[in-house]
Design an enzyme around this catalytic site. Sequence first.
Site, PDB file in Angstrom:
ATOM      1  CE1 TYR A 101      -3.925   7.121   2.834  1.00  0.00           C
ATOM      2  CE2 TYR A 101      -1.801   7.037   3.956  1.00  0.00           C
ATOM      3  CZ  TYR A 101      -2.778   6.436   3.183  1.00  0.00           C
ATOM      4  OH  TYR A 101      -2.607   5.133   2.771  1.00  0.00           O
ATOM      5  N   GLY A 157       0.843  -1.196   0.000  1.00  0.00           N
ATOM      6  CA  GLY A 157       0.000   0.000   0.000  1.00  0.00           C
ATOM      7  C   GLY A 157       0.873   1.239   0.000  1.00  0.00           C
ATOM      8  CB  CYS A 158       0.211   4.589   1.321  1.00  0.00           C
ATOM      9  SG  CYS A 158       1.019   6.179   1.557  1.00  0.00           S
ATOM     10  CG  PHE A 159       5.925   5.269  -0.289  1.00  0.00           C
ATOM     11  CD1 PHE A 159       5.354   6.466   0.099  1.00  0.00           C
ATOM     12  CD2 PHE A 159       6.508   5.210  -1.543  1.00  0.00           C
ATOM     13  CE1 PHE A 159       5.348   7.571  -0.723  1.00  0.00           C
ATOM     14  CE2 PHE A 159       6.516   6.314  -2.386  1.00  0.00           C
ATOM     15  CZ  PHE A 159       5.926   7.505  -1.976  1.00  0.00           C
ATOM     16  CD1 TRP A 160       4.518   8.764   2.515  1.00  0.00           C
ATOM     17  CD2 TRP A 160       2.410   9.466   2.765  1.00  0.00           C
ATOM     18  NE1 TRP A 160       4.327   9.815   1.652  1.00  0.00           N
ATOM     19  CE2 TRP A 160       3.042  10.268   1.786  1.00  0.00           C
ATOM     20  CE3 TRP A 160       1.086   9.719   3.086  1.00  0.00           C
ATOM     21  CZ2 TRP A 160       2.382  11.315   1.133  1.00  0.00           C
ATOM     22  CZ3 TRP A 160       0.426  10.761   2.438  1.00  0.00           C
ATOM     23  CH2 TRP A 160       1.080  11.545   1.476  1.00  0.00           C
TER      24      TRP A 160
END
Length: 179
Positions: free
Chosen positions: A156, A13-16
């Site tokens: 987010y 998913g999102c790398f953050w």
Amino acid sequence: MSTSTETAVLGGGCFWCLEAVYQQLKGVQHVESGYTGGHVKNPSYEQVCNGDTGHAEVVKLTFDPSAISFREILEVFFTIHDPTTLNRQGNDVGTQYRSVIYYDSPAQHETAKHIIAEMALVWDAPIVTELSPAETYYKAEDYHQNYFQQHPFQGYCAFVVAPKLAKFREVFAEKSKEE
């Protein structure tokens, strides 16, 4: 103390989200957000978000295998994302958000195969995590590095990243750098 390190490249998913968790894990020395697995050289975030570069958002971890094993890194990986949703994590949809492990050695490949098989017994749906050899990796833009640390109250981060970080701390308290 060991002077040797290994690298792991993971997409979930999102790398953050992944970056924020792995920065807290004992034995992980460096975490970097980036892109890999696609056909566009030096892609931008905007290009990757469009979903037509073939790249996944990933984190590249440098870790001390005498302090944490690749297996332990993957155990965390399968706890902090859903490996049963194809090309999706929550509201993030597209191949750039796929679940993928990029291995760089036969040992990592074997470990990942075993963990995926074990996870198939834990999850109610089939595991869709890809297992691929390491490819050319591109570091994400500087503003993506340490994103959660720099923007913890951004929407987010507050509503998606922070709960994943809390779950990690609850499940893996003994492996957190904060303990």
